[in-house]
Design a protein around this motif. Structure first.
Motif, PDB file in Angstrom:
ATOM      1  N   SER A  54      -5.107  -2.459   6.471  1.00  0.00           N
ATOM      2  CA  SER A  54      -4.990  -2.356   7.921  1.00  0.00           C
ATOM      3  C   SER A  54      -4.528  -3.702   8.469  1.00  0.00           C
ATOM      4  O   SER A  54      -5.272  -4.686   8.415  1.00  0.00           O
ATOM      5  CB  SER A  54      -6.342  -1.967   8.535  1.00  0.00           C
ATOM      6  N   GLU A  55      -3.299  -3.728   8.955  1.00  0.00           N
ATOM      7  CA  GLU A  55      -2.711  -4.942   9.516  1.00  0.00           C
ATOM      8  C   GLU A  55      -1.448  -4.540  10.254  1.00  0.00           C
ATOM      9  O   GLU A  55      -0.972  -3.404  10.122  1.00  0.00           O
ATOM     10  CB  GLU A  55      -2.401  -5.947   8.399  1.00  0.00           C
ATOM     11  N   ARG A  56      -0.884  -5.443  11.025  1.00  0.00           N
ATOM     12  CA  ARG A  56       0.354  -5.131  11.733  1.00  0.00           C
ATOM     13  C   ARG A  56       1.543  -5.175  10.782  1.00  0.00           C
ATOM     14  O   ARG A  56       1.589  -5.991   9.856  1.00  0.00           O
ATOM     15  CB  ARG A  56       0.564  -6.085  12.903  1.00  0.00           C
ATOM     16  N   ILE A  57       2.491  -4.266  11.016  1.00  0.00           N
ATOM     17  CA  ILE A  57       3.674  -4.183  10.165  1.00  0.00           C
ATOM     18  C   ILE A  57       4.623  -5.324  10.503  1.00  0.00           C
ATOM     19  O   ILE A  57       4.936  -5.561  11.671  1.00  0.00           O
ATOM     20  CB  ILE A  57       4.380  -2.820  10.346  1.00  0.00           C
ATOM     21  N   ALA A  58       5.077  -6.024   9.465  1.00  0.00           N
ATOM     22  CA  ALA A  58       6.014  -7.133   9.656  1.00  0.00           C
ATOM     23  C   ALA A  58       7.455  -6.697   9.413  1.00  0.00           C
ATOM     24  O   ALA A  58       8.359  -7.105  10.154  1.00  0.00           O
ATOM     25  CB  ALA A  58       5.662  -8.287   8.724  1.00  0.00           C
ATOM     26  N   LYS A  59       7.690  -5.852   8.396  1.00  0.00           N
ATOM     27  CA  LYS A  59       9.053  -5.458   8.044  1.00  0.00           C
ATOM     28  C   LYS A  59       9.103  -3.991   7.671  1.00  0.00           C
ATOM     29  O   LYS A  59       8.224  -3.488   6.966  1.00  0.00           O
ATOM     30  CB  LYS A  59       9.583  -6.291   6.864  1.00  0.00           C
ATOM     31  N   MET A  60      10.143  -3.310   8.149  1.00  0.00           N
ATOM     32  CA  MET A  60      10.475  -1.952   7.733  1.00  0.00           C
ATOM     33  C   MET A  60      11.868  -2.027   7.111  1.00  0.00           C
ATOM     34  O   MET A  60      12.840  -2.353   7.799  1.00  0.00           O
ATOM     35  CB  MET A  60      10.456  -0.999   8.921  1.00  0.00           C
ATOM     36  N   LEU A  61      11.971  -1.742   5.829  1.00  0.00           N
ATOM     37  CA  LEU A  61      13.189  -2.055   5.081  1.00  0.00           C
ATOM     38  C   LEU A  61      14.130  -0.866   4.903  1.00  0.00           C
ATOM     39  O   LEU A  61      15.253  -1.053   4.443  1.00  0.00           O
ATOM     40  CB  LEU A  61      12.811  -2.626   3.708  1.00  0.00           C
ATOM     41  N   ASP A 154      -1.589  -4.840  -1.490  1.00  0.00           N
ATOM     42  CA  ASP A 154      -1.489  -3.608  -0.706  1.00  0.00           C
ATOM     43  C   ASP A 154      -0.710  -3.794   0.592  1.00  0.00           C
ATOM     44  O   ASP A 154      -0.425  -2.815   1.293  1.00  0.00           O
ATOM     45  CB  ASP A 154      -2.886  -3.068  -0.381  1.00  0.00           C
ATOM     46  N   ALA A 155      -0.363  -5.031   0.905  1.00  0.00           N
ATOM     47  CA  ALA A 155       0.441  -5.280   2.104  1.00  0.00           C
ATOM     48  C   ALA A 155       1.896  -4.905   1.891  1.00  0.00           C
ATOM     49  O   ALA A 155       2.691  -4.962   2.833  1.00  0.00           O
ATOM     50  CB  ALA A 155       0.337  -6.750   2.514  1.00  0.00           C
ATOM     51  N   SER A 156       2.256  -4.530   0.680  1.00  0.00           N
ATOM     52  CA  SER A 156       3.615  -4.080   0.365  1.00  0.00           C
ATOM     53  C   SER A 156       3.568  -2.594   0.032  1.00  0.00           C
ATOM     54  O   SER A 156       2.734  -2.153  -0.771  1.00  0.00           O
ATOM     55  CB  SER A 156       4.191  -4.863  -0.817  1.00  0.00           C
ATOM     56  N   LEU A 157       4.470  -1.825   0.649  1.00  0.00           N
ATOM     57  CA  LEU A 157       4.531  -0.374   0.440  1.00  0.00           C
ATOM     58  C   LEU A 157       5.740  -0.049  -0.428  1.00  0.00           C
ATOM     59  O   LEU A 157       6.868  -0.420  -0.089  1.00  0.00           O
ATOM     60  CB  LEU A 157       4.631   0.347   1.779  1.00  0.00           C
ATOM     61  N   ARG A 168      11.011   8.120   9.653  1.00  0.00           N
ATOM     62  CA  ARG A 168      10.434   6.782   9.822  1.00  0.00           C
ATOM     63  C   ARG A 168       9.510   6.854  11.026  1.00  0.00           C
ATOM     64  O   ARG A 168       9.959   6.954  12.161  1.00  0.00           O
ATOM     65  CB  ARG A 168      11.548   5.757  10.010  1.00  0.00           C
ATOM     66  N   ILE A 169       8.201   6.780  10.770  1.00  0.00           N
ATOM     67  CA  ILE A 169       7.217   7.089  11.801  1.00  0.00           C
ATOM     68  C   ILE A 169       6.804   5.845  12.584  1.00  0.00           C
ATOM     69  O   ILE A 169       6.708   5.886  13.810  1.00  0.00           O
ATOM     70  CB  ILE A 169       5.988   7.764  11.158  1.00  0.00           C
ATOM     71  N   LEU A 170       6.535   4.742  11.905  1.00  0.00           N
ATOM     72  CA  LEU A 170       6.098   3.522  12.565  1.00  0.00           C
ATOM     73  C   LEU A 170       7.222   2.490  12.581  1.00  0.00           C
ATOM     74  O   LEU A 170       8.247   2.655  11.905  1.00  0.00           O
ATOM     75  CB  LEU A 170       4.864   2.944  11.861  1.00  0.00           C
ATOM     76  N   GLU A 171       7.016   1.415  13.338  1.00  0.00           N
ATOM     77  CA  GLU A 171       7.999   0.355  13.479  1.00  0.00           C
ATOM     78  C   GLU A 171       7.302  -0.999  13.337  1.00  0.00           C
ATOM     79  O   GLU A 171       6.070  -1.089  13.429  1.00  0.00           O
ATOM     80  CB  GLU A 171       8.700   0.445  14.839  1.00  0.00           C
ATOM     81  N   PRO A 172       8.073  -2.086  13.111  1.00  0.00           N
ATOM     82  CA  PRO A 172       7.464  -3.420  13.056  1.00  0.00           C
ATOM     83  C   PRO A 172       6.666  -3.709  14.321  1.00  0.00           C
ATOM     84  O   PRO A 172       7.108  -3.446  15.436  1.00  0.00           O
ATOM     85  CB  PRO A 172       8.678  -4.342  12.923  1.00  0.00           C
ATOM     86  N   SER A 177      -2.619   1.523   8.979  1.00  0.00           N
ATOM     87  CA  SER A 177      -3.910   1.802   8.353  1.00  0.00           C
ATOM     88  C   SER A 177      -3.702   2.925   7.348  1.00  0.00           C
ATOM     89  O   SER A 177      -2.676   3.613   7.380  1.00  0.00           O
ATOM     90  CB  SER A 177      -4.950   2.204   9.403  1.00  0.00           C
ATOM     91  N   PRO A 178      -4.666   3.133   6.451  1.00  0.00           N
ATOM     92  CA  PRO A 178      -4.517   4.231   5.485  1.00  0.00           C
ATOM     93  C   PRO A 178      -4.405   5.603   6.132  1.00  0.00           C
ATOM     94  O   PRO A 178      -3.907   6.544   5.514  1.00  0.00           O
ATOM     95  CB  PRO A 178      -5.794   4.117   4.638  1.00  0.00           C
ATOM     96  N   GLN A 179      -4.857   5.736   7.391  1.00  0.00           N
ATOM     97  CA  GLN A 179      -4.810   7.035   8.067  1.00  0.00           C
ATOM     98  C   GLN A 179      -3.515   7.238   8.854  1.00  0.00           C
ATOM     99  O   GLN A 179      -3.295   8.327   9.399  1.00  0.00           O
ATOM    100  CB  GLN A 179      -6.000   7.175   9.022  1.00  0.00           C
ATOM    101  N   ARG A 180      -2.640   6.240   8.920  1.00  0.00           N
ATOM    102  CA  ARG A 180      -1.406   6.342   9.716  1.00  0.00           C
ATOM    103  C   ARG A 180      -0.194   6.317   8.786  1.00  0.00           C
ATOM    104  O   ARG A 180       0.133   5.267   8.220  1.00  0.00           O
ATOM    105  CB  ARG A 180      -1.307   5.201  10.721  1.00  0.00           C
TER     106      ARG A 180
END
Length: 291
Positions: A54-61, A154-157, A168-172, A177-180
């Motif tokens: 659970s943390e804020r997204i920094a990059k969507m590649l 785990d900060a890398s997907l 693509r559901i979320l953005e930087p 979180s594991p539920q999103r």
């Protein structure tokens, strides 16, 4: 006299035409009985990908429509806080390790003094207890370090398999979180056509049979496939059927797995499947290799 001859000739021609028609339709029915034609839609598996942390997204590649390979990096969280936690856990683990080493040395020295009758046995027992506690603390600190490193990893997907990014559901900047879910991944392997077989045709097919798949989008192409799954239960009908009229209309879902090296088949695409009956079963690789 001429009328009788003409009438006889007309009857003869009519009988010949009737016989020819009967022969044609009979042979066509026999030919059709050697193949089974099914109609269905292309289907694939879809998975929703999310971070374990659970943390804020920094990059969507990657974005919608991108093809990705198994193990490819897809997105990253902000790791500044996680890196600090790892550094602190490394320091704590090293300190606990040194404390355990010192406690063990103290216990050994105390044990020697006890053997030489310079100190009481109670001091050796206390030193041993302190050494055991220090070793337990070292193990706990090492476990904490491994958890911190795991959180950083785990900060890398990563992509779990080959596929296409469907959504693509979320953005930087979004909080993950594991539920999103972050992405929806359409997995291109395996790919199959979902179709339905009448109960009366169920005994004519078996898993492993070769199949040819055609689509309206590419009418001149045939894709190799094989019958990979036959549902053990009927669909769209009650479980228990009492009458022969309803029993003959039962349908069972089947999956015809398809070789799709060019990536032309898409989710939901209508498809026509032709299965030659009475054929020997083959392996999946044989279906993909032999047209």
């Amino acid at each position: 006299m001429k009328k009788k001859i003409l009438l006889l000739l007309a009857v003869t021609i009519g009988l010949g035409a009737s016989g020819a028609a009967a022969w044609y339709f009979g042979n066509r029915h026999a030919a059709n009985s050697e193949t089974l034609t099914l109609y269905g839609n292309v289907d694939i598996r879809q998975v929703q990908l999310a971070f374990n942390g659970s943390e804020r997204i920094a990059k969507m590649l990657v974005k919608e429509g991108d093809r990705v390979n198994k193990g490819q990096l897809l997105a990253m969280l902000d790791t500044a806080t996680l890196q600090q936690k790892v550094r602190k856990a490394e320091a704590d683990s090293e300190a606990a390790r040194l404390a355990a080493v010192n406690a063990a040395s103290t216990y050994r020295r105390t044990r020697m003094l006890v053997d030489q009758h310079f100190v009481a046995q109670q001091q050796a027992d206390d030193a041993r207890t302190a050494s055991d506690a220090a070793h337990a603390g070292a193990h706990a600190a090492q476990a904490g370090l491994e958890l911190a490193r795991r959180a950083l990893a785990d900060a890398s997907l990563y992509a779990p398999d080959n596929g296409i990014i469907q959504e693509r559901i979320l953005e930087p900047g979004d909080m993950a979180s594991p539920q999103r879910p972050v992405y929806t991944l359409a997995m291109t392997d395996p790919l199959w056509v979902r179709a339905y077989v009448k109960e009366s045709d169920l005994g004519r097919i078996r898993p492993g049979m070769h199949a040819a798949v055609a689509t309206d989008s590419y009418p001149n192409k045939r894709y190799n496939g094989w019958l990979g799954y036959i549902s053990p239960t009927a669909e769209f009908t009650p479980k228990s059927v009492e009458t022969t009229e309803v029993r003959s209309s039962l349908v069972y879902q089947v999956r015809i797995f398809v070789c799709n090296p060019q990536g032309e088949l898409r989710l939901g695409m209508p498809a026509t499947v032709t299965i030659a009956l009475g054929q020997p079963a083959a392996t999946n690789n044989e279906h993909c290799r032999n047209p």
